[in-house]
Design an enzyme around this catalytic site. Sequence first.
Site, PDB file in Angstrom:
ATOM      1  N   TYR A 127      59.162  57.938   7.897  1.00 21.18           N
ATOM      2  CA  TYR A 127      59.076  56.530   7.503  1.00 21.18           C
ATOM      3  C   TYR A 127      60.389  56.057   6.880  1.00 21.18           C
ATOM      4  O   TYR A 127      60.944  56.700   5.991  1.00 21.18           O
ATOM      5  CB  TYR A 127      57.939  56.317   6.494  1.00 21.18           C
ATOM      6  CG  TYR A 127      57.889  54.905   5.946  1.00 21.18           C
ATOM      7  CD1 TYR A 127      57.443  53.861   6.747  1.00 21.18           C
ATOM      8  CD2 TYR A 127      58.329  54.607   4.659  1.00 21.18           C
ATOM      9  CE1 TYR A 127      57.414  52.558   6.271  1.00 21.18           C
ATOM     10  CE2 TYR A 127      58.312  53.306   4.171  1.00 21.18           C
ATOM     11  CZ  TYR A 127      57.848  52.286   4.982  1.00 21.18           C
ATOM     12  OH  TYR A 127      57.839  51.003   4.509  1.00 21.18           O
ATOM     13  N   PHE A 147      56.561  52.933  -6.233  1.00 20.25           N
ATOM     14  CA  PHE A 147      57.153  51.608  -6.352  1.00 20.25           C
ATOM     15  C   PHE A 147      56.174  50.588  -6.928  1.00 20.25           C
ATOM     16  O   PHE A 147      56.555  49.469  -7.256  1.00 20.25           O
ATOM     17  CB  PHE A 147      57.592  51.108  -4.968  1.00 20.25           C
ATOM     18  CG  PHE A 147      56.499  51.264  -3.936  1.00 20.25           C
ATOM     19  CD1 PHE A 147      55.392  50.444  -3.941  1.00 20.25           C
ATOM     20  CD2 PHE A 147      56.582  52.253  -2.967  1.00 20.25           C
ATOM     21  CE1 PHE A 147      54.371  50.599  -3.006  1.00 20.25           C
ATOM     22  CE2 PHE A 147      55.577  52.415  -2.033  1.00 20.25           C
ATOM     23  CZ  PHE A 147      54.469  51.579  -2.047  1.00 20.25           C
ATOM     24  N   HIS A 199      64.321  40.527   4.334  1.00 21.99           N
ATOM     25  CA  HIS A 199      63.639  40.612   3.045  1.00 21.99           C
ATOM     26  C   HIS A 199      64.295  39.749   1.966  1.00 21.99           C
ATOM     27  O   HIS A 199      63.695  39.525   0.908  1.00 21.99           O
ATOM     28  CB  HIS A 199      63.584  42.069   2.580  1.00 21.99           C
ATOM     29  CG  HIS A 199      62.548  42.884   3.293  1.00 21.99           C
ATOM     30  ND1 HIS A 199      62.419  42.894   4.661  1.00 21.99           N
ATOM     31  CD2 HIS A 199      61.565  43.706   2.825  1.00 21.99           C
ATOM     32  CE1 HIS A 199      61.425  43.689   5.013  1.00 21.99           C
ATOM     33  NE2 HIS A 199      60.877  44.188   3.922  1.00 21.99           N
ATOM     34  N   ARG A 247      47.214  35.249 -45.279  1.00 18.33           N
ATOM     35  CA  ARG A 247      46.780  36.574 -45.723  1.00 18.33           C
ATOM     36  C   ARG A 247      46.775  37.596 -44.580  1.00 18.33           C
ATOM     37  O   ARG A 247      46.999  38.787 -44.803  1.00 18.33           O
ATOM     38  CB  ARG A 247      45.374  36.434 -46.323  1.00 18.33           C
ATOM     39  CG  ARG A 247      44.768  37.689 -46.856  1.00 18.33           C
ATOM     40  CD  ARG A 247      43.563  37.406 -47.754  1.00 18.33           C
ATOM     41  NE  ARG A 247      42.810  36.234 -47.409  1.00 18.33           N
ATOM     42  CZ  ARG A 247      41.533  36.243 -46.991  1.00 18.33           C
ATOM     43  NH1 ARG A 247      40.892  37.375 -46.841  1.00 18.33           N
ATOM     44  NH2 ARG A 247      40.905  35.112 -46.733  1.00 18.33           N
ATOM     45  N   GLU A 253      49.996  46.464   2.770  1.00 22.40           N
ATOM     46  CA  GLU A 253      50.224  46.360   1.326  1.00 22.40           C
ATOM     47  C   GLU A 253      49.104  45.480   0.757  1.00 22.40           C
ATOM     48  O   GLU A 253      49.285  44.298   0.484  1.00 22.40           O
ATOM     49  CB  GLU A 253      51.619  45.794   1.066  1.00 22.40           C
ATOM     50  CG  GLU A 253      52.694  46.731   1.610  1.00 22.40           C
ATOM     51  CD  GLU A 253      54.078  46.108   1.700  1.00 22.40           C
ATOM     52  OE1 GLU A 253      54.249  44.966   1.212  1.00 22.40           O
ATOM     53  OE2 GLU A 253      54.978  46.755   2.255  1.00 22.40           O
ATOM     54  N   TYR A 290      43.632  32.597 -43.745  1.00 21.11           N
ATOM     55  CA  TYR A 290      43.912  33.706 -42.827  1.00 21.11           C
ATOM     56  C   TYR A 290      45.343  33.685 -42.314  1.00 21.11           C
ATOM     57  O   TYR A 290      45.974  34.734 -42.157  1.00 21.11           O
ATOM     58  CB  TYR A 290      42.968  33.632 -41.618  1.00 21.11           C
ATOM     59  CG  TYR A 290      41.563  34.100 -41.864  1.00 21.11           C
ATOM     60  CD1 TYR A 290      41.089  34.404 -43.143  1.00 21.11           C
ATOM     61  CD2 TYR A 290      40.681  34.231 -40.797  1.00 21.11           C
ATOM     62  CE1 TYR A 290      39.787  34.822 -43.343  1.00 21.11           C
ATOM     63  CE2 TYR A 290      39.380  34.652 -40.988  1.00 21.11           C
ATOM     64  CZ  TYR A 290      38.929  34.941 -42.259  1.00 21.11           C
ATOM     65  OH  TYR A 290      37.634  35.352 -42.445  1.00 21.11           O
ATOM     66  N   ASN A 345      63.578  49.171  -2.536  1.00 23.05           N
ATOM     67  CA  ASN A 345      62.225  49.647  -2.821  1.00 23.05           C
ATOM     68  C   ASN A 345      62.163  50.177  -4.247  1.00 23.05           C
ATOM     69  O   ASN A 345      62.697  51.240  -4.541  1.00 23.05           O
ATOM     70  CB  ASN A 345      61.849  50.759  -1.828  1.00 23.05           C
ATOM     71  CG  ASN A 345      60.397  50.687  -1.443  1.00 23.05           C
ATOM     72  OD1 ASN A 345      59.547  50.369  -2.257  1.00 23.05           O
ATOM     73  ND2 ASN A 345      60.114  50.987  -0.177  1.00 23.05           N
TER      74      ASN A 345
END
Length: 512
Positions: A54, A331, A84, A286, A417, A283, A197
């Site tokens: 791959y 990844f 990409h 404190r 994915e 509050y 990646n």
Amino acid sequence: MTNVTIQPTGITADDVLAVARGTATVVLAPATIDAMATSRAIVDGIESSGRPVYGVSTGFGALANTFIAPDRRAELQHALIRSHAAGVGAPMPREVVRAMMLLRVRSLALGCSGVRPLVAEALVDLLNHDITPWVPEHGSLGASGDLAPLAHCALVLLGEGWVLGPAGERQDAADALTAAGLKPIELAAKEGLALINGTDGMLGMLLLAIHDSAHLFAMADVTAALAIEAMLGSERPFLPELHAIRPHPGQAASAANIHLLLQDSRVMDSHRDDLAHAVQDAYSMRCAPQVAGAARDTLDFVRTVAARELVSVVDNPVVLPDGRVESTGNFHGAPLGFAADFLAIAAAEVGAIAERRVDRLLDVTRSRELPAFLSPDAGVNSGLMIAQYTAAGIVAENRRLAAPASVDSLPTSGMQEDHVSMGWAAAKKLRTVLDNLTSLLAVELLAGVRGLQLRAPLEPSPAGRAAVAALGAAAGEPGPDVFLAPVMEAARAVVAGPELRAAIEREVGPLG
């Protein structure tokens, strides 16, 4: 720090800050070059053997089963980067892109990516020549890491794409390389994938946010103490023995800070033994260390996550020392996405409780005899009324931003994915939350200073005096209304910078 040397064991968070925000020069250690060369030799062996692996001899994502002929594998890597680099929107800040590039060098240097040393050297050249790729803000889903942002960085190595100009304008990468005396590189098998990646973008943003959060959480103790002092609050809730019985470390540290900051104050002395003084403060006063302390503990968790990621191999596939090339899911940005979301929640609450103290300071029925809206002539003048409006609007925005990004997954790449982390989005909105927190603490700083000024002739604590001095030139003395936006900008600069904390620590000692 003048040099950051990349070792095959990784880098530190301080290294990232020195390169992202500073001017440190990046150097590859000889051992790093050797580690990359050894890893590359394994990929070259796979290339010659013809085995399907791959990213080396196949396509990507949903095209993982598509075999690529040897004579087209370099073309495959270049096509990957171009396709990409598909982000849109405004450019990410220079510091984020530089952090991302350095972390990608770190990833390659670990010797599990199978790239030639010249690829890492080309990224180092960009950093050392101050060439910052134009990386659009939208594009990453946080799996397979920060693909689009890293592709925009990698595209510049090819002499394509855009870079940030001196004034933040967009320039052609080819022109920037030529001006710097650099040449584009040609990618070999596996190298394009190795450049994009991983989790480097979200990790870079998280490391910057960790540094900023640590500073802001300390400043939150300072502004809380100023507000409590100005409202004639009690220091007793911050006694160490009260926090030893609930042993959260962040809470103890925050309480110790506030207690220290309230010492040696004529304002506090004026009511310490007054039986008519309120038995319990609200509050927001404190419980300041319980909220800010929980944020500190959250920050410690986030530091742990980031430290682990700094020594992690997040590439895919990875080249193992025994010659195997294995596909991984390292990844996936879930650890960083969860951490960023958690820190955003904590920071939002630190800001929210600060705004509640501001509101109390401005309210004549609750501020213990301070004038309405901290104006000596309320009615004709509105004082800090609208500064609190601004703070309220920011708190509302931070609540929206505190909604986690990491629970929102959309499937991509033909369902290959099918679960993504949204870690990039989580880290990006965390940066906005922290910027908003800076503004909220600035409003509290301004209100606290104004309140202490109105307690004159009583002298405030050393911390109060330092704060009045730091903001005095911009804020002036209590009086008629002025154009308030520049004063608030000055208060933001005081909160964001190191000078006020340094001045306080010179007087009272180090803050936790």
